[in-house]
Write a protein that holds these residues in place. Structure first.
Motif, mmCIF file in Angstrom:
data_model
loop_
_atom_site.group_PDB
_atom_site.id
_atom_site.type_symbol
_atom_site.label_atom_id
_atom_site.label_comp_id
_atom_site.label_asym_id
_atom_site.label_seq_id
_atom_site.Cartn_x
_atom_site.Cartn_y
_atom_site.Cartn_z
ATOM 1 N N CYS B 19 8.608 -17.556 2.666
ATOM 2 C CA CYS B 19 7.924 -16.420 2.566
ATOM 3 C C CYS B 19 6.692 -16.774 1.586
ATOM 4 O O CYS B 19 6.832 -17.601 0.585
ATOM 5 C CB CYS B 19 8.452 -15.267 1.849
ATOM 6 N N GLU B 22 2.288 -11.610 -0.609
ATOM 7 C CA GLU B 22 1.276 -10.431 -0.259
ATOM 8 C C GLU B 22 0.161 -11.105 0.584
ATOM 9 O O GLU B 22 -0.365 -12.138 0.470
ATOM 10 C CB GLU B 22 0.941 -9.758 -1.421
ATOM 11 N N GLY B 40 -8.670 -13.550 -12.890
ATOM 12 C CA GLY B 40 -7.173 -13.056 -13.052
ATOM 13 C C GLY B 40 -6.433 -12.305 -12.117
ATOM 14 O O GLY B 40 -5.333 -12.490 -11.675
ATOM 15 N N ASP B 41 -7.309 -11.281 -11.791
ATOM 16 C CA ASP B 41 -6.713 -10.272 -10.632
ATOM 17 C C ASP B 41 -6.395 -10.961 -9.439
ATOM 18 O O ASP B 41 -5.413 -10.634 -8.831
ATOM 19 C CB ASP B 41 -7.854 -9.188 -10.791
ATOM 20 N N PHE B 44 -3.393 -13.514 -10.056
ATOM 21 C CA PHE B 44 -2.080 -13.547 -10.558
ATOM 22 C C PHE B 44 -1.646 -12.012 -10.084
ATOM 23 O O PHE B 44 -0.207 -11.501 -10.407
ATOM 24 C CB PHE B 44 -2.042 -13.349 -12.021
ATOM 25 N N PHE B 45 -2.490 -10.843 -10.263
ATOM 26 C CA PHE B 45 -1.977 -9.616 -10.176
ATOM 27 C C PHE B 45 -1.672 -9.365 -8.779
ATOM 28 O O PHE B 45 -2.412 -9.468 -7.662
ATOM 29 C CB PHE B 45 -2.971 -8.405 -10.483
ATOM 30 N N ARG B 46 -0.387 -8.761 -8.430
ATOM 31 C CA ARG B 46 0.120 -8.145 -7.162
ATOM 32 C C ARG B 46 0.546 -6.638 -6.687
ATOM 33 O O ARG B 46 0.791 -6.034 -7.891
ATOM 34 C CB ARG B 46 1.352 -9.086 -6.710
ATOM 35 N N LYS B 47 0.506 -6.169 -5.745
ATOM 36 C CA LYS B 47 0.903 -4.694 -5.398
ATOM 37 C C LYS B 47 2.488 -4.639 -5.761
ATOM 38 O O LYS B 47 2.768 -3.719 -6.504
ATOM 39 C CB LYS B 47 0.345 -4.306 -4.018
ATOM 40 N N ASN B 48 3.367 -5.786 -5.520
ATOM 41 C CA ASN B 48 4.656 -5.768 -5.475
ATOM 42 C C ASN B 48 5.354 -4.468 -5.415
ATOM 43 O O ASN B 48 6.244 -3.843 -5.945
ATOM 44 C CB ASN B 48 4.885 -5.961 -6.934
ATOM 45 N N VAL B 49 4.975 -3.869 -4.243
ATOM 46 C CA VAL B 49 5.268 -2.558 -3.660
ATOM 47 C C VAL B 49 6.751 -2.459 -3.270
ATOM 48 O O VAL B 49 7.378 -3.622 -2.955
ATOM 49 C CB VAL B 49 4.454 -2.094 -2.322
ATOM 50 N N LYS B 50 7.249 -1.361 -3.839
ATOM 51 C CA LYS B 50 8.647 -0.974 -3.186
ATOM 52 C C LYS B 50 8.243 -0.015 -2.005
ATOM 53 O O LYS B 50 7.939 1.088 -1.953
ATOM 54 C CB LYS B 50 9.529 -0.151 -4.408
ATOM 55 N N HIS B 53 5.404 -3.226 2.819
ATOM 56 C CA HIS B 53 4.904 -4.670 2.366
ATOM 57 C C HIS B 53 4.504 -5.422 3.453
ATOM 58 O O HIS B 53 5.137 -5.906 4.425
ATOM 59 C CB HIS B 53 6.009 -5.463 1.570
ATOM 60 N N ARG B 71 7.637 -5.181 6.193
ATOM 61 C CA ARG B 71 8.932 -5.197 5.647
ATOM 62 C C ARG B 71 8.887 -4.077 4.696
ATOM 63 O O ARG B 71 8.065 -3.703 4.047
ATOM 64 C CB ARG B 71 9.487 -6.439 5.248
ATOM 65 N N THR B 73 10.408 -3.056 1.585
ATOM 66 C CA THR B 73 11.210 -3.993 0.664
ATOM 67 C C THR B 73 12.275 -2.941 -0.213
ATOM 68 O O THR B 73 13.000 -3.577 -0.952
ATOM 69 C CB THR B 73 10.146 -4.368 -0.546
ATOM 70 N N ALA B 74 12.284 -1.599 0.227
ATOM 71 C CA ALA B 74 13.461 -1.088 -0.405
ATOM 72 C C ALA B 74 14.754 -1.523 0.472
ATOM 73 O O ALA B 74 15.719 -1.242 -0.280
ATOM 74 C CB ALA B 74 13.092 0.277 -0.563
#
Ligand SMILES: Cc1cc2nc3c(=O)[nH]c(=O)nc-3n(C[C@H](O)[C@H](O)[C@H](O)COP(=O)(O)OP(=O)(O)OC[C@H]3O[C@@H](n4cnc5c(N)ncnc54)[C@H](O)[C@@H]3O)c2cc1C
Ligand SMILES: [Zn+2]
Lengths: 414, 96
Positions: B19, B22, B40-41, B44-50, B53, B71, B73-74
């Motif tokens: 995998c 994102e 930086g955004d 490094f910065f991700r949505k990391n959604v629950k 995805h 998918r 992710t929950a």
């Protein structure tokens, strides 16, 4: 709060243990608090405890969506150590180590901190170089660390397979490292915080924030709105979800990390043995179960389960290193959702929303720092400025580039 | 353990795949003019959604090709697998 002592034990034994006082109250939320902590894990509860006992701020609530310690605090493999590579890490993790040493006495609650010694095995030339580099850096930071030869490792753990598929070429030992009882840490801090006036509100999920003119003034919860002059979010694996409610992103990804325990057996492992190279670490609980930590899944998820192939990987390594355990039966397996940063260091920070602070990113290894993290985060919240030990862990580092890269030193380790 | 359908090879065990996180994060075209903030955004910065995805996978121990999976992710339930460039329907979680 009535103190626990030999006398209270005897007194309660005489009344068949029917009269023990509840360890903390279960109050309804007030309309407003000076500080609301989101997340009743060890770090959130420790923060509330130090706010009330050291910073003189007692009008504090801890708001937890489930039950206390039901997150990663109650799911980890309880390993405590401070042998990290970088100065910033040494400062915060060893601050925690110092607090661990007096914690049971301070809380009047036995957190079972057990400095039983912690071994990091080296299986290759690369591992040897890594432990030497890290061991010397740790030593220069005034933290105990010793190199062990294969003979010394064998003397400590006689049944270890030294020349199998994963030859043991040496090890790094931190004698002050060991374990602590994870639930007791949450419960001890909760009891202490409650006694100092903190309201602990369980089964109360934060669903949004009341933000006015760029400053947070309250939290929306499943039990209604609660006003807050300041908010400290300590939500571990769900930090990104909470940040989204406040309108910003975090440099985090959430993964399942799992652990398992065996049937209980007589004492066999009297230290903690970690092996970064083969993704397996092991210790034995006071009940006799082998406590085994696996690695995290390699894809984001919030399922709190973990994959079978990861268990298989871990157990083959355990069986290879300790043939003695090949016929042990595993009793329980579980997962937790860990919030991982790219540099494998935590985030203690102000945020784009005024008066809102985050303490997260502890990923696979934050249990050991529960007292240190709570302590410096409490002082940061109270003063409105990050505590000097916390300051390098600010979220700014992902824009400035001043990362605290523990990736190599802690790729697996907890 | 997940079952993953490679758009070329069909249903396979997750251990054949890798995998890559994102999807749809494009490398910025104006790299020379970007601020540290923007870099930086991007890095490094991700949505990391629950929830839903969109993510990239590669079939390392199979055809070696990359594709996009959707998918939840929950629950870890996959909603679809797509070849690069294929049109992906907009998914919504029930009740969301
Ligand atoms: C299997 C495993 C093994 C580990 N082993 C070790 C180890 O050996 N040593 C070590 O140092 N670390 C280890 N860790 C990591 C360690 O467990 C964590 O870093 C640490 O416990 C984090 O503590 P916390 O209080 O921040 O998080 P948690 O205990 O997860 O607390 C966060 C709380 O926030 C609550 N919450 C989330 N969203 C909301 C919301 N919207 N509203 C209200 N409440 C909310 C959650 O319910 C949760 O109780 C391990 C982790 C796992 C999963
Ligand atoms: Zn394929």
């Amino acid at each position: 709060m009535s103190r626990y002592s030999v006398f209270s034990l005897v007194r309660n034994a005489l009344s068949y243990h029917q009269n023990w006082q509840r360890a903390w109250r279960s109050p309804d939320p007030k309309r407003e608090y000076d500080i609301v902590i989101v997340g009743g894990g060890g770090h959130g509860l420790a923060t509330a405890y130090y706010l009330a006992t050291e910073c003189g701020i007692t009008n504090v609530a801890v708001v937890e969506k489930g039950w206390l310690g039901g997150g990663n605090t109650g799911r980890n493999t309880t390993i405590v150590r401070s042998n990290y590579l970088w100065d910033e890490s040494a400062a915060i993790y060893d601050h925690a180590m110092t607090l661990w040493q007096g914690l049971s006495r301070e809380l009047n609650y036995n957190v079972m901190y057990s400095p039983r010694g912690l071994l990091h095995l080296a299986h290759s030339v690369h591992d040897m170089q890594e432990i030497q580099r890290r061991g010397n850096a740790i030593y220069l930071n005034g933290i105990d660390s010793e190199f062990l030869s294969p003979e010394q490792v064998k003397a400590m753990v006689p049944y270890m397979q030294m020349d199998g598929r994963y030859p043991v070429l040496g090890a790094l030992l931190q004698r002050r490292g060991g374990t602590a009882r994870h639930d007791a840490v949450a419960w001890g801090y909760a009891r202490g915080a409650d006694a100092a006036g903190v309201d602990i509100i369980q089964n109360c999920e934060v669903t949004g924030f009341d933000i006015q003119d760029g400053a947070v003034v309250g939290v929306e919860t499943t039990r209604g709105r609660i006003g807050a002059k300041k908010v400290g979010v300590v939500a571990a694996g769900h930090s990104s979800v909470v940040a989204e409610m406040a309108g910003f992103r975090m440099p985090l990804e959430s993964f399942p990390l799992q652990a398992l325990v065996s049937e209980p057996v007589k004492p066999a492992v009297d230290c903690v043995i970690m092996s970064n190279g083969v993704h397996a670490y092991i210790s034995q609980s006071d009940k006799g179960e082998l406590v085994i930590g696996a690695s995290s899944d390699a894809y984001n998820s919030y399922t709190q389960r973990g994959s079978f192939d990861v268990i298989e990987d871990t157990l083959q390594a355990i069986c290879e290193l300790y043939p003695l355990f090949t016929r042990m039966r595993m009793l329980r397996q579980w997962g937790g959702i860990v919030d991982v940063t790219v540099d494998r260091s935590p985030i203690l920070t102000k945020t784009p929303v005024r008066n809102m602070y985050f303490n997260c990113g502890w990923g696979t290894g934050g249990f050991k720092c529960t007292p240190g993290s709570g302590h410096v985060f409490a002082h940061s919240l109270a003063n409105g400025e990050m505590h000097p030990i916390a300051a390098p862990f600010s979220m700014d580092r992902f824009h400035s580039g001043a990362l605290i890269d523990e990736g190599a030193a802690a790729a697996v380790a907890h | 353990m997940l079952l993953i359908t490679c758009p070329w090879c069909g249903e396979r065990d997750q251990t054949e795949f890798h995998c890559h996180g994102e999807a749809f994060i494009a490398r910025p075209a104006n790299a020379l003019d970007m601020t540290d903030e923007e870099w930086g955004d991007y890095v490094f910065f991700r949505k990391n959604v629950k929830g839903i995805h969109y993510e990239r996978w590669s079939h390392d121990h199979g055809c070696g090709r990359w594709f996009i999976a959707v998918r939840n992710t929950a629950t870890d339930e996959f909603l679809g697998f797509y070849k690069p460039g294929e049109e992906i329907p907009a998914f919504e979680l029930e009740g969301a």
